[in-house]
Design a protein around this motif. Structure first.
Motif, PDB file in Angstrom:
ATOM      1  N   SER A 173       0.825  -1.213   0.000  1.00 45.23           N
ATOM      2  CA  SER A 173       0.000   0.000   0.000  1.00 45.23           C
ATOM      3  C   SER A 173       0.858   1.262   0.000  1.00 45.23           C
ATOM      4  N   ARG A 174       0.310   2.284  -0.672  1.00 41.09           N
ATOM      5  CA  ARG A 174       0.873   3.619  -0.600  1.00 41.09           C
ATOM      6  C   ARG A 174      -0.054   4.460   0.263  1.00 41.09           C
ATOM      7  N   VAL A 175       0.505   5.048   1.307  1.00 35.18           N
ATOM      8  CA  VAL A 175      -0.293   5.704   2.339  1.00 35.18           C
ATOM      9  C   VAL A 175       0.172   7.141   2.522  1.00 35.18           C
ATOM     10  N   LEU A 176      -0.781   8.070   2.539  1.00 39.85           N
ATOM     11  CA  LEU A 176      -0.514   9.448   2.960  1.00 39.85           C
ATOM     12  C   LEU A 176      -0.963   9.564   4.410  1.00 39.85           C
ATOM     13  N   TYR A 177      -0.018   9.829   5.302  1.00 40.00           N
ATOM     14  CA  TYR A 177      -0.298   9.871   6.742  1.00 40.00           C
ATOM     15  C   TYR A 177      -0.206  11.332   7.178  1.00 40.00           C
ATOM     16  N   LEU A 178      -1.345  11.908   7.540  1.00 35.31           N
ATOM     17  CA  LEU A 178      -1.426  13.296   7.979  1.00 35.31           C
ATOM     18  C   LEU A 178      -1.351  13.355   9.500  1.00 35.31           C
ATOM     19  N   GLY A 179      -0.363  14.069  10.011  1.00 31.18           N
ATOM     20  CA  GLY A 179      -0.166  14.127  11.456  1.00 31.18           C
ATOM     21  C   GLY A 179       0.592  12.921  11.961  1.00 31.18           C
ATOM     22  N   ILE A 180       1.676  12.574  11.294  1.00 35.88           N
ATOM     23  CA  ILE A 180       2.407  11.341  11.599  1.00 35.88           C
ATOM     24  C   ILE A 180       3.160  11.417  12.926  1.00 35.88           C
ATOM     25  N   ALA A 181       3.432  12.624  13.436  1.00 35.58           N
ATOM     26  CA  ALA A 181       4.131  12.823  14.714  1.00 35.58           C
ATOM     27  C   ALA A 181       5.469  12.078  14.694  1.00 35.58           C
ATOM     28  N   SER A 182       5.796  11.361  15.772  1.00 40.76           N
ATOM     29  CA  SER A 182       7.103  10.698  15.853  1.00 40.76           C
ATOM     30  C   SER A 182       7.094   9.300  15.250  1.00 40.76           C
ATOM     31  N   GLY A 183       5.934   8.852  14.763  1.00 34.27           N
ATOM     32  CA  GLY A 183       5.906   7.618  13.987  1.00 34.27           C
ATOM     33  C   GLY A 183       5.540   6.350  14.731  1.00 34.27           C
ATOM     34  N   THR A 184       4.917   6.446  15.895  1.00 35.61           N
ATOM     35  CA  THR A 184       4.540   5.235  16.633  1.00 35.61           C
ATOM     36  C   THR A 184       3.597   4.366  15.814  1.00 35.61           C
ATOM     37  N   THR A 185       2.446   4.904  15.428  1.00 34.41           N
ATOM     38  CA  THR A 185       1.496   4.142  14.616  1.00 34.41           C
ATOM     39  C   THR A 185       2.074   3.854  13.234  1.00 34.41           C
ATOM     40  N   ALA A 186       2.748   4.825  12.653  1.00 37.95           N
ATOM     41  CA  ALA A 186       3.300   4.653  11.309  1.00 37.95           C
ATOM     42  C   ALA A 186       4.293   3.504  11.252  1.00 37.95           C
ATOM     43  N   SER A 187       5.013   3.248  12.338  1.00 39.27           N
ATOM     44  CA  SER A 187       5.978   2.150  12.326  1.00 39.27           C
ATOM     45  C   SER A 187       5.277   0.805  12.166  1.00 39.27           C
ATOM     46  N   HIS A 188       4.073   0.676  12.710  1.00 36.84           N
ATOM     47  CA  HIS A 188       3.301  -0.555  12.530  1.00 36.84           C
ATOM     48  C   HIS A 188       2.714  -0.624  11.127  1.00 36.84           C
ATOM     49  N   PHE A 189       2.265   0.506  10.601  1.00 36.23           N
ATOM     50  CA  PHE A 189       1.864   0.539   9.188  1.00 36.23           C
ATOM     51  C   PHE A 189       3.041   0.108   8.307  1.00 36.23           C
ATOM     52  N   SER A 190       4.244   0.561   8.661  1.00 37.12           N
ATOM     53  CA  SER A 190       5.455   0.218   7.924  1.00 37.12           C
ATOM     54  C   SER A 190       5.675  -1.290   7.892  1.00 37.12           C
ATOM     55  N   ASP A 191       5.463  -1.946   9.024  1.00 37.45           N
ATOM     56  CA  ASP A 191       5.560  -3.410   9.068  1.00 37.45           C
ATOM     57  C   ASP A 191       4.569  -4.055   8.098  1.00 37.45           C
ATOM     58  N   ILE A 192       3.357  -3.533   8.072  1.00 35.34           N
ATOM     59  CA  ILE A 192       2.274  -4.141   7.287  1.00 35.34           C
ATOM     60  C   ILE A 192       2.500  -3.951   5.794  1.00 35.34           C
ATOM     61  N   ILE A 193       2.880  -2.754   5.359  1.00 37.13           N
ATOM     62  CA  ILE A 193       3.024  -2.495   3.927  1.00 37.13           C
ATOM     63  C   ILE A 193       4.284  -3.123   3.356  1.00 37.13           C
ATOM     64  N   GLY A 194       5.293  -3.345   4.192  1.00 37.75           N
ATOM     65  CA  GLY A 194       6.507  -3.996   3.750  1.00 37.75           C
ATOM     66  C   GLY A 194       7.368  -3.134   2.841  1.00 37.75           C
ATOM     67  N   PRO A 195       8.428  -3.711   2.289  1.00 40.25           N
ATOM     68  CA  PRO A 195       9.375  -2.929   1.477  1.00 40.25           C
ATOM     69  C   PRO A 195       8.799  -2.455   0.151  1.00 40.25           C
ATOM     70  N   SER A 196       7.698  -3.045  -0.310  1.00 43.64           N
ATOM     71  CA  SER A 196       7.110  -2.621  -1.587  1.00 43.64           C
ATOM     72  C   SER A 196       6.112  -1.479  -1.427  1.00 43.64           C
ATOM     73  N   GLY A 197       5.782  -1.107  -0.194  1.00 38.91           N
ATOM     74  CA  GLY A 197       4.865   0.005   0.063  1.00 38.91           C
ATOM     75  C   GLY A 197       5.623   1.248   0.486  1.00 38.91           C
ATOM     76  N   VAL A 198       4.878   2.336   0.672  1.00 37.82           N
ATOM     77  CA  VAL A 198       5.507   3.580   1.123  1.00 37.82           C
ATOM     78  C   VAL A 198       4.492   4.392   1.912  1.00 37.82           C
ATOM     79  N   ILE A 199       4.992   5.087   2.923  1.00 35.20           N
ATOM     80  CA  ILE A 199       4.184   6.008   3.733  1.00 35.20           C
ATOM     81  C   ILE A 199       4.774   7.405   3.558  1.00 35.20           C
ATOM     82  N   TYR A 200       3.946   8.340   3.127  1.00 34.55           N
ATOM     83  CA  TYR A 200       4.337   9.744   3.065  1.00 34.55           C
ATOM     84  C   TYR A 200       3.804  10.402   4.338  1.00 34.55           C
ATOM     85  N   GLY A 201       4.715  10.760   5.236  1.00 37.02           N
ATOM     86  CA  GLY A 201       4.309  11.251   6.543  1.00 37.02           C
ATOM     87  C   GLY A 201       4.397  12.760   6.650  1.00 37.02           C
ATOM     88  N   ILE A 202       3.245  13.411   6.833  1.00 35.38           N
ATOM     89  CA  ILE A 202       3.190  14.871   6.943  1.00 35.38           C
ATOM     90  C   ILE A 202       3.147  15.264   8.416  1.00 35.38           C
TER      91      ILE A 202
END
Length: 226
Positions: free
Chosen positions: A75-104
């Motif tokens: 998955s490609r995810v736009l994350y608004l309000g990513i802060a220090s990345g606690t939740t985003a780090s778990h999203f990172s696990d789920i999407i794997g190396p083929s996905g990307v998170i753009y953290g604003i």
């Protein structure tokens, strides 16, 4: 000894079963690395990171019965309000190396903490920006599958609508609503309903709304499809 089983509904999410208790977890994309002070469980040669509903609103929603979780491998995810990345780090696990998170993130301090996480988690792209002004960071983005927002602002649904320009057709939004940031004088359910109306007026189809008590007071997670 802990046992790990796949979540019954969501691929890439797991249950850690230990002493008649179960805890949500994701498989560590970067073995040996903690993104914050999360608990690590080892099982059959793999690391699983406990995803606490007390630390993450999507985790709270899943524990409370979320039925639709649109983030998956690649998955490609736009994350608004990513802060220090606690939740985003778990999203990172789920999407794997083929996905990307753009953290604003608009604030300097959490962004600095996020950059430390991104040095190891290469599928997260940190971007300093104001989620209310998507034109300011549009040059860094591509079309995404999911827009996730957790912003303590008065116009939370409108921020999602404004950022939907980056969303693919049939893409999903996930909005963590903090009722007291919108209107502390109204009952939370009334605030949640109004935010959903704003999404629907913009063409989104509501899929589910989940209250987050007892983990987060006066919060709900909304999932909708474009």
């Amino acid at each position: 000894m802990a046992k790990v089983v796949e979540h019954e509904r969501f691929k890439g999410i797991y249950w850690v079963l230990e002493e008649e208790k179960r805890k949500l977890a994701t498989k560590n994309l970067v073995p040996g690395f903690r993104s914050y002070n999360e608990q690590i469980v080892e099982h059959e040669g793999r690391e699983y990171r406990i995803w606490s509903p007390l630390r993450s609103k999507p985790a709270a929603a899943i524990v409370n019965g979320l039925k639709i979780f649109p983030i998956r491998s690649g998955s490609r995810v736009l994350y608004l309000g990513i802060a220090s990345g606690t939740t985003a780090s778990h999203f990172s696990d789920i999407i794997g190396p083929s996905g990307v998170i753009y953290g604003i993130e608009i604030s300097d301090r959490p962004l600095r903490e996020l950059i430390k996480v991104c040095e190891t988690r290469r599928n997260i792209v940190p971007i300093m920006g104001d989620a209310r002004k998507p034109d300011e960071y549009s040059m860094y983005l591509e079309q995404v599958d999911v827009v996730y927002a957790d912003v303590a602002q008065p116009f939370q649904a409108q921020i999602i609508v404004d950022n939907a320009v980056f969303l693919k057709d049939k893409g999903h939004v996930m909005l963590a609503i903090k009722a007291s940031s919108i209107d502390a004088t109204k009952p939370p359910d009334e605030v949640f309903s109004r935010e959903v109306e704003i999404l629907e007026e913009a063409g989104f189809k509501l899929k589910q709304i989940v209250r987050l008590e007892p983990y987060e007071r006066k919060h709900a997670l909304v999932v909708a499809e474009l």
